[in-house]
Design a protein around this motif. Structure first.
Motif, PDB file in Angstrom:
ATOM      1  N   HIS A  42     120.477  50.730  41.409  1.00 40.46           N
ATOM      2  CA  HIS A  42     121.807  50.735  40.501  1.00 40.46           C
ATOM      3  C   HIS A  42     121.526  49.700  39.581  1.00 40.46           C
ATOM      4  CE1 HIS A  42     123.654  52.844  43.746  1.00 40.46           C
ATOM      5  NE2 HIS A  42     122.852  51.956  44.789  1.00 40.46           N
ATOM      6  N   GLY A  43     122.067  49.966  38.267  1.00 37.42           N
ATOM      7  CA  GLY A  43     122.056  49.042  37.162  1.00 37.42           C
ATOM      8  C   GLY A  43     120.900  49.059  36.196  1.00 37.42           C
ATOM      9  N   ALA A  85     104.728  53.201  28.694  1.00 32.87           N
ATOM     10  CA  ALA A  85     104.147  54.529  29.319  1.00 32.87           C
ATOM     11  C   ALA A  85     104.853  54.172  30.710  1.00 32.87           C
ATOM     12  CB  ALA A  85     102.759  54.711  29.233  1.00 32.87           C
ATOM     13  N   VAL A  86     104.604  53.149  31.336  1.00 32.72           N
ATOM     14  CA  VAL A  86     105.190  52.823  32.732  1.00 32.72           C
ATOM     15  C   VAL A  86     106.542  53.044  32.825  1.00 32.72           C
ATOM     16  CG1 VAL A  86     105.412  50.917  34.462  1.00 32.72           C
ATOM     17  CG2 VAL A  86     103.235  51.344  33.391  1.00 32.72           C
ATOM     18  N   LEU A  87     107.214  52.370  31.724  1.00 31.14           N
ATOM     19  CA  LEU A  87     108.754  52.642  31.596  1.00 31.14           C
ATOM     20  C   LEU A  87     109.071  54.313  31.638  1.00 31.14           C
ATOM     21  CD1 LEU A  87     111.036  50.881  29.058  1.00 31.14           C
ATOM     22  CD2 LEU A  87     110.980  53.240  29.249  1.00 31.14           C
ATOM     23  N   THR A 104     117.875  54.933  34.480  1.00 33.72           N
ATOM     24  CA  THR A 104     117.875  55.210  32.774  1.00 33.72           C
ATOM     25  C   THR A 104     118.163  54.132  32.063  1.00 33.72           C
ATOM     26  OG1 THR A 104     120.236  55.376  33.719  1.00 33.72           O
ATOM     27  CG2 THR A 104     119.424  57.435  33.093  1.00 33.72           C
ATOM     28  N   SER A 105     118.509  53.100  32.494  1.00 33.89           N
ATOM     29  CA  SER A 105     118.562  51.799  31.737  1.00 33.89           C
ATOM     30  C   SER A 105     117.719  50.839  31.854  1.00 33.89           C
ATOM     31  CB  SER A 105     120.012  51.290  32.003  1.00 33.89           C
ATOM     32  OG  SER A 105     119.995  49.980  31.223  1.00 33.89           O
ATOM     33  N   ILE A 106     116.412  51.033  31.219  1.00 30.47           N
ATOM     34  CA  ILE A 106     115.125  50.091  31.459  1.00 30.47           C
ATOM     35  C   ILE A 106     114.927  49.463  30.008  1.00 30.47           C
ATOM     36  CG2 ILE A 106     112.681  49.942  32.185  1.00 30.47           C
ATOM     37  CD1 ILE A 106     113.204  52.638  33.407  1.00 30.47           C
ATOM     38  N   PRO A 139     110.065  43.780  37.508  1.00 25.02           N
ATOM     39  CA  PRO A 139     108.276  43.890  37.629  1.00 25.02           C
ATOM     40  C   PRO A 139     107.774  43.449  36.478  1.00 25.02           C
ATOM     41  CG  PRO A 139     109.523  46.162  38.352  1.00 25.02           C
ATOM     42  CD  PRO A 139     110.570  45.336  37.608  1.00 25.02           C
ATOM     43  N   PHE A 140     106.431  43.228  36.439  1.00 23.36           N
ATOM     44  CA  PHE A 140     105.829  42.466  35.445  1.00 23.36           C
ATOM     45  C   PHE A 140     104.452  43.092  35.295  1.00 23.36           C
ATOM     46  CE2 PHE A 140     104.464  39.313  38.542  1.00 23.36           C
ATOM     47  CZ  PHE A 140     105.840  39.331  39.220  1.00 23.36           C
TER      48      PHE A 140
END
Lengths: 537, 309
Positions: free
Chosen positions: A378-379, A397-399, A409-411, A433-434
């Motif tokens: 969520h979010g 690419a990970v995104l 959807t919202s990244i 995440p990093f």
């Protein structure tokens, strides 16, 4: 009126002269001879282009590990071609309980000024490096030696100036007491940070940093590092007691910009240059014979903020890991210059290369199922990484894969300089995440496991804590034989990766390009060129 | 003239104080911890080492106190010591000649090429040379200059081998021409457009008609009667481009590996070496102020109608 006219003529003549001199400069040029490899009966000379930080500092405790430091310094032990720690200056490194170590030095080792290398030279160098107020960046590597905390108290000035755990018994015997049993101690000693320093160093540590007197195969020619001078000359040390360097002289040129170093190599201004990414891929396509590659002894991972409640559920972390197509990233995006990771170290590191992580494969269906079982996402989601174009490209690419495979959807992406990112992580301020790289400080799986997962390690970015892991790693540290250490460290690694505080993604490949007249260009476990082994034809 | 100079120098004092404070505050307010960056990106500094570093570089006192320390040092000609224990003044002394050579070479290229193309465009206004200059300038301004720099390195340095790719080993002018050309591309279009406008305006002036009527030669009319009055805005423009030029050296010196002030500033920013960044920026501001003063004085020399008092 006339003077004006004359002045104009003068201007024109001057302009013509300037144009001529420009022409002369243009036509009268060949490649500048500086730094072209030259063979010779003495071994000849060559030049190498390195990043500017390689030659920012030369003292063992300040320089860290680099090709240049390896050429100037020889520590007690070294890694042989089979990945084992064997004696360099040390004849033997022995312990009956893995806490109290006795190190016998070989005879005949000298510093570049002729001073013999004794147990005292090591003790003095280690004390200086570990002493907090000297502020040597790599002093933390001494933290396993007894007395380190006295030299680095949490508050106030240290009361002692020497490590209580280090004692020079006689000229060739060094006794070291650790604060806990540590079976991989001979491995930690391979770092140049543990190199000895001669007496003269301690009179002026700052001056010594710029023009050091080492004990390695190459000595630094005067004036050493100087402001505004981008070049350092290394001369072979003929009194070296180990395997001698091949070339007689090495010119080290520093570059601020990797692209410039590579273009300079292409134009022939340097004979060797480090390369990575698209430049390395390009070089491999055009000149495969003159490219040296090595899989770096480290891992690029996606760490999870365990302090963030959205990532407390293991299924969410599993879903993220399973949603990433590692092969697609390494094959297409990184052009084959990386290998997909299922563990924290590749097989170039002792103990590395096993499939320790069950969730380090690509299974988008299972990923979606696990995420929905855990309650879905969520979010917004923020992904963090360091401000580095290559890392940012991978994170994009990970995104995309997370968006496609998990339907988030919202990244957004957040890239920060490392000196901002790491403090943010340790203060638990990152909310997603990093993507980070962690290299082993010595080529043993234990080093990676210790750095990434132990409580209190400065590079345990995820805030992971596990009793099972700690006890397994402690048992590895107290194990007597190398196979036993490796087996226990691998179990510890599997335990941690079952909990999945971070998802290993890939082991990067680093490389060096060199001219056709050089042979013996090899990279070690961290991708550093071994200067002493390069010969000029 | 003397009164003018004194007044200008006095007004420079608050400007110098203000700018140095802004630079100082900006550098030390940069996100990120200088002590952390000293230790390397992924390493933890021991608290004792961190405390020693903080007190050594006054990082443990408040910003105003730190600035006070710095300013009093500066007044004594002391630029402080950088995080590697090297006096910043020795870094400046080493970098200064490189940057001055680069800046002057660039400036000459800018001035000669800019005014030359501008005059050409004005005299042939509306015809091919004018349009070519306009089109060329637009193209140049559209491409970021560091892109031009990388391309120039590969084409002129590597493929054609006309210039060294990087470094100052070949000395002046060979090592400096390529970076100076790339850097000059920043200013040439502006100077050319300005020259064109000024020359066009003056071409229609009555005193030019007079000069032509009394039979002066074409070149003479152009240089003495048209170009000279047109130079006033151009000179101030050239003074102003020095600002962009000095900041441009940071990227260009990095790309071409020239060990000048820009190179050291870049490295200072990368390594969070505050004293270097502050020291060199301060020096650049002082230089910029000084050049502006020189430009104002030059007005009088070029145009006797201007009175400074």
């Amino acid at each position: 009126m006339f003077p004006v006219l004359r002045r104009r003529k003068g201007v024109r003549a001057a302009a013509a002269g300037a144009a001529l001199s420009v022409l002369a400069a243009l036509t009268g040029c060949g490649a500048d001879g500086v730094g072209r490899a030259a063979p010779g009966p003495d071994g000849g000379s060559f030049s190498i282009g390195v990043p500017a930080w390689y030659v920012a500092h030369l003292t063992p405790g300040r320089a860290g590990k680099s090709s240049v430091a390896d050429a100037i310094w020889t520590p007690l032990t070294r890694i042989d071609d089979r990945g084992r720690a064997v004696g360099a200056v040390a004849q033997s490194v022995r312990s009956s309980d893995l806490r109290h170590w006795t190190i016998e030095l070989r005879h005949g080792w000298t510093f570049h000024n002729g001073e013999p290398v004794t147990a005292r030279s090591f003790a003095d160098a280690w004390n200086a490096a570990a002493y907090g107020p000297n502020a040597m960046p790599y002093g933390y590597l001494f933290s396993d030696i007894q007395g380190y905390t006295d030299l680095n108290p949490l508050k106030g000035k240290p009361k002692r100036t020497t490590l209580s755990g280090v004692r020079a018994v006689d000229a060739h015997t060094l006794k070291v007491t650790l604060s806990r049993p540590l079976s991989v101690f001979p491995y930690t000693l391979t770092s140049t940070v543990f190199a000895p320093m001669p007496k003269t160093a301690f009179k002026d540590l700052a001056g010594f940093d710029r023009l050091p007197i080492g004990n390695g195969p190459y000595e630094v020619a005067a004036p050493g590092i100087k402001p505004g001078v981008q070049q350092l000359t290394l001369r072979r040390y003929d009194g070296y007691a180990g395997p001698e360097g091949s070339a007689a002289r090495i010119t080290v040129k520093s570059y601020q910009d990797d692209a410039t170093a590579f273009t300079s190599f292409q134009s022939g201004a340097v004979d060797v240059a480090l390369a990575s990414g698209s430049r390395l891929a390009q070089a491999r396509r055009t000149d495969a014979d003159d490219v040296a590659l090595s899989t770096a002894g480290g891992v690029v991972y996606l760490g999870f903020p365990l302090w963030d409640k959205r990532f407390r559920d293991r299924r969410v972390r599993q879903a993220f890991s399973l949603a990433i197509n590692r092969h697609a990233v390494t094959r297409s995006l990184l052009q084959g210059l990386a290998s997909p990771a299922a563990g924290i170290a590749p097989d170039t590191v002792t103990g590395g290369g096993q499939r320790a992580c069950a969730d380090c494969r690509y299974d988008p269906t299972r990923a979606r199922r696990l995420l929905s079982e855990a309650g879905g996402w969520h979010g917004r989601l923020t992904l963090w990484t360091q401000a580095d174009p290559a890392m940012q490209t991978v994170l994009e690419a990970v995104l995309n894969q997370l968006r496609t495979n998990l339907g988030i959807t919202s990244i957004t992406l957040e890239a920060q300089p490392t000196d901002q990112l790491y403090p943010n992580l340790s203060a638990h301020k990152a909310d997603g995440p990093f993507l980070l790289y962690m290299g082993a400080s010595y080529p043993a799986l234990y080093a990676q496991a210790q750095q990434l997962f132990t409580t209190g390690s400065g590079t345990n970015t995820t805030g992971y804590r596990s009793g099972t892991f700690t006890s397994l790693l402690d048992r590895a540290a107290a194990a007597r034989t190398t196979p036993r250490i490796t087996a226990l460290t691998r179990r510890a690694e599997r335990t941690a990766l079952d909990d999945l505080p971070l998802a290993p993604l890939y082991h990067p490949v680093t490389g060096a390009v060199h001219g056709p007249d050089l042979t013996g260009v090899h990279l070690d476990f961290l991708g550093d060129v071994q200067l002493a082994r390069i010969s000029v034809r | 003239m003397a009164r003018f100079l004194v007044r200008r120098l006095l007004t420079m004092i608050p400007v110098v104080l203000g700018t140095t404070f802004i630079i100082y505050a900006a550098v030390y307010a940069l996100p990120g911890d200088p002590v952390q960056s000293l230790a390397g990106p992924d390493r933890a500094v021991s608290p004792a080492a961190a405390a020693a570093l903080r007190s050594h570089y006054h990082l443990d006192s408040s910003l105003l106190v730190q600035y006070g320390h710095y300013l009093s040092g500066l007044l004594h000609g002391d630029f402080g010591i950088d995080f590697g224990d090297v006096p910043v003044s020795s870094l400046i002394a080493a970098g200064w000649p490189v940057t001055v050579r680069l800046a002057l070479t660039t400036w000459v290229i800018q001035a000669v090429a800019g005014t030359g193309l501008g005059v050409l465009a004005a005299v042939r206004a509306g015809r091919f040379p004018d349009l070519a200059v306009l089109g060329g300038s637009t193209l140049i301004l559209a491409v970021p200059y560091f892109v031009t720099a990388y391309v120039a390195q590969i084409v002129f340095g590597d493929r054609l081998g006309w210039f060294p790719v990087s470094g100052v080993d070949a000395g002046w002018p060979r090592s400096y021409l390529l970076p100076a050309l790339c850097l000059a591309l920043l200013g040439v279009p502006e100077v050319a457009r300005l020259t064109r406008a000024a020359v066009l305006e003056n071409l229609g002036a009555e005193f030019v008609d007079t000069a032509v009527a009394k039979g002066a030669g074409r070149i003479r009319v152009l240089v003495r009667h048209v170009l000279r009055p047109s130079l006033i805005p151009i000179v101030s423009m050239l003074g102003l481009t020095l600002g962009t030029l000095l900041s441009g050296t940071i990227l260009i010196e990095g790309i071409f590996n020239l060990p000048g002030l820009g190179y050291q500033t870049f490295q200072g920013v990368q390594q969070h070496n505050g004293p270097v960044v502050v020291g060199i920026s301060t020096l650049l501001v002082l230089t910029f102020l000084f050049i502006n003063l020189v430009v104002d004085v030059l007005y009088v020399v070029i145009d006797p109608r201007i009175r400074l008092d």
